[in-house]
Scaffold this active site. Sequence first.
Site, short mmCIF file in Angstrom:
data_model
loop_
_atom_site.label_atom_id
_atom_site.label_comp_id
_atom_site.label_asym_id
_atom_site.label_seq_id
_atom_site.Cartn_x
_atom_site.Cartn_y
_atom_site.Cartn_z
N PHE A 75 49.55 18.32 -46.29
CA PHE A 75 49.97 18.47 -44.90
C PHE A 75 50.28 19.91 -44.54
CE2 PHE A 75 51.53 14.51 -46.85
CZ PHE A 75 50.62 13.64 -46.28
N GLY A 105 43.19 14.03 -48.56
CA GLY A 105 43.40 12.68 -48.07
C GLY A 105 42.51 12.25 -46.92
N ASN A 139 33.12 9.08 -39.80
CA ASN A 139 33.45 7.83 -40.49
C ASN A 139 34.65 7.19 -39.78
OD1 ASN A 139 34.58 5.86 -42.20
ND2 ASN A 139 33.79 6.86 -44.03
N PRO A 140 34.41 6.16 -38.97
CA PRO A 140 35.50 5.58 -38.19
C PRO A 140 36.61 4.96 -39.06
CG PRO A 140 33.46 4.31 -37.91
CD PRO A 140 33.10 5.56 -38.66
N GLU A 189 45.11 17.11 -37.08
CA GLU A 189 46.31 17.64 -36.42
C GLU A 189 46.61 16.90 -35.12
OE1 GLU A 189 45.24 20.15 -39.42
OE2 GLU A 189 47.23 20.26 -38.58
#
Lengths: 741, 160
Positions: A242, A469, A633-634, A707
């Site tokens: 993050f 991730g 990629n949904p 973001e």
Amino acid sequence: MNAIIGQPVSRVDGPAKVTGHATYAAEFDLPGLAYAAMVLATIPRGHVRSIDRAAAEAAPGVLAVMTHEDAPRLPYKQIAQRPQVDAQSGEQLHVLQDDQVRFNGEPVAVVVAETLEQAVHAAELVRVEYARSPAVTIFDAKQGRPPSEGNAKAGRVPELGRGDVEGAMREAPVQVEARYVHPREHHNAIEPHVTIAHWEGENLTLYDKTQWVDNDRKEIAHVFGMEEERIRVVSPFVGGAFGSALRTWPHVTLAVMAAKRVRRPVRLELTRRQLYMAVGFRPHSEQHLRLGADKEGRLVALEHDVIQQVGRYEEYAETALSPTSHLYQCDNLRARYRLVEMDTNSPCPMRAPGVVTGVLGLEMAMDELAAELGMDPLELRLRNYAEQDQQKGLPWSSKELRACYETAAERFGWARRKPEPRSMREGGMLIGYGMATAIYHSDRSGGSASVALTGNGMAVVRSASSDMGPGTYTSMTQVAAETLGLPVDHVRFELGDTNLPYAPVHGGSITMASLGNAVVAACRAVQTKLTSLARAAQQGPFAGLAEDAVVAREGGLGRADGSGPVVPYAELLRQHNLGWVEAEGSAQPGEETKKYSSAAFGAIFVEVRVDELLGTVRVPRMIGAYDVGRVINPKTARSQCIGGMVGGLGMALEERAEWDARFGKVMNANLAEYLVPVNADVAEMEAIFVPNDDRNFNPLGVKGLAEVAICGVAPAIANAVWHATGRRIRELPITPERLLG
Amino acid sequence: MPDPSQHFSLTLRVNGAEHRVAVDARTTLLDALRDRLHLTGTKKGCALGQCGACTVLLDGRRVVSCLMLAVMAEGRLVTTIEGLAQGGELHPVQAAFVEHDAFQCGYCTPGQIMSAVGAIREGRAGSDDEIREQMSGNLCRCGAYANIVAAVRDAAAREG
């Protein structure tokens, strides 16, 4: 073959992750591995008066104790152009290079031992005496100063605006003014930061938790005055970051020094408590907004001041003014950004750095303005819709925010909202509906990839990128598979190693917009190479054909006129007696930033239920609609968005570093007292992607989404809490004591 | 006072295999698994019993292995994430996690899966609310909770 881009492919690294076979940085098994433990300063400012290391050195298993007294003096060479992930002015912490203490938690010694238990125990035996100096440990907004020139040049400007704010504000019939506080927050990825340093002669290998292996190598090369070629950084899996693993922290240098000292590979893993001091955090911020509008709700004047904390040895600053500069149409704007120096470790980017803060203030203030006008908060946003980026004076490369508002509002049932606060109840619960807009600027950077087509029909695609991730492994596999015309399971994507082609930082939502286009280029390059081979051959189906007579399609080469069969890559390789054919490709940002302003957008709608007797807030429903350009990629994209919602929920209701000004230290430096969302905090969440394909921004049409997914969530919740209770809680998190107080 | 660094030689029974291992009296079960047996699927997130990443099954029940000393595990049956898949087939909970994308970075995932296996075996995964409650000892900072609930619900139904 059906399209692969846009399909909900399950993560290609999923089986490795669910079986425990994905190898994270701490888990590389090196013969002779020794273990390091740090001793951290316990005063906020001053110097080390004495260090008694005798007991530690005598403890069983101890191989070395190193302090500023005997650590090697390191060159700490400057990088010619500081990467954006570093503080843009001041000087990074030079670890164990002098007796000074710059913040509570600065490393003052490192102990290396045969086992972890021995190292931790011996570190506790090191006795350090300090001389304290006066320290600045209280955030005083009045002490705010503009960011220095280095930061201003990097886009962290002290001021921006347009028009005549004061004149317009005087004339504005409707005004609101408010101050919002957003506390220091910590990333708290579940994987701690860790480095294994392994010297082999003059060559160094680092197994490190990092979002940018290439820069990690560059930083350590500069700290130690080494050639970059002598360093390899390996980081195939990152257990969340993050933003905390964008830059290279002092503990990496410590691990490298320690390994050199004991002539063995050394692992230095930070403890959960140390993570609050040894890496960065989202800085405490206070902001002040004044909004002036006409009676129809059109913004006529906008003033926004953001004041954030910063460390004193280096200056990290954020683009907190960016959302205010272009989210709404408003001819008169003045925004200011100030920093308050404190004796603390340096803050650093945390998901949507600065922007999430700016959006928080702006979107809470817009809700207050809507209430003042007696207008629906969504209607207010629509009346101030920015058809272009007014600050830059550029059109958007694409903007489907209107569709986001419409889609999410419809799905949420926003029309059922009764305008008055405290007007919706169920049983003993007050119900509130709230919404907010999300925005995050879209960026690109240059990067490279290679593709090898092999005789067994596989394509191996490589780039020194990272996957903390979001699913880089999977989405890049899809991009390559579609471009090459191969099934997904015939493509393998490799990342996280400086031996691979250069990749830009894995942060700021830029990975797909940057590297995805390089992967496409590499696929095209390898197809071209194979086509040339096939045409130049003495025999074979394409021998002697003109360049434009052969095209790549359906996993092989065929004639452009469609006659004859498509010959698969592997068969062509066999025909030409080749084991494999390989090519590299790269992609760079083009002229698009001169022609367009680019951003991802979202609209977040939430329902809260507030128990007035207990002061508790629950969030049973969150619905977001996003314009992130094309979605590769949904499935993984949805995971990023609901993850952003959970992060925003934590920001709104739970997360806060409790600061003890006496010691300049975070008191709740652990996961039981620094609250983060747990499973029971989360209920129904939905992410909708409105159709878009932003070819103005880059050939793949993607805009990035990590973001934007966290922006707007916390203000939507705060606005919903107001709608439920009639209370504006302007300091996050919205805890029971604040609601009851 | 006994020497804290005293070494013990003991046998750990992990995933059906016996491992002879010498540990420090202070060695946690987590560190023994990761650093001595190189079973690194069990993750260290906090070492304070707060995040659940190190969850394993001890005699079939969920424990956080960072709060248990290795010597306390002697003679007990330890099951880690590496012991779930049988003959190359993913355990139903593992398969459901992949199918529902119940993770992003994957670091908390082994602990989540071990907790889910334990909760399902104990009959404590009967509703979404019960799953949320039972799984709340396992933090996921990527925020995959909604997908985790879907995966556990699905696997519980399949194991039924």
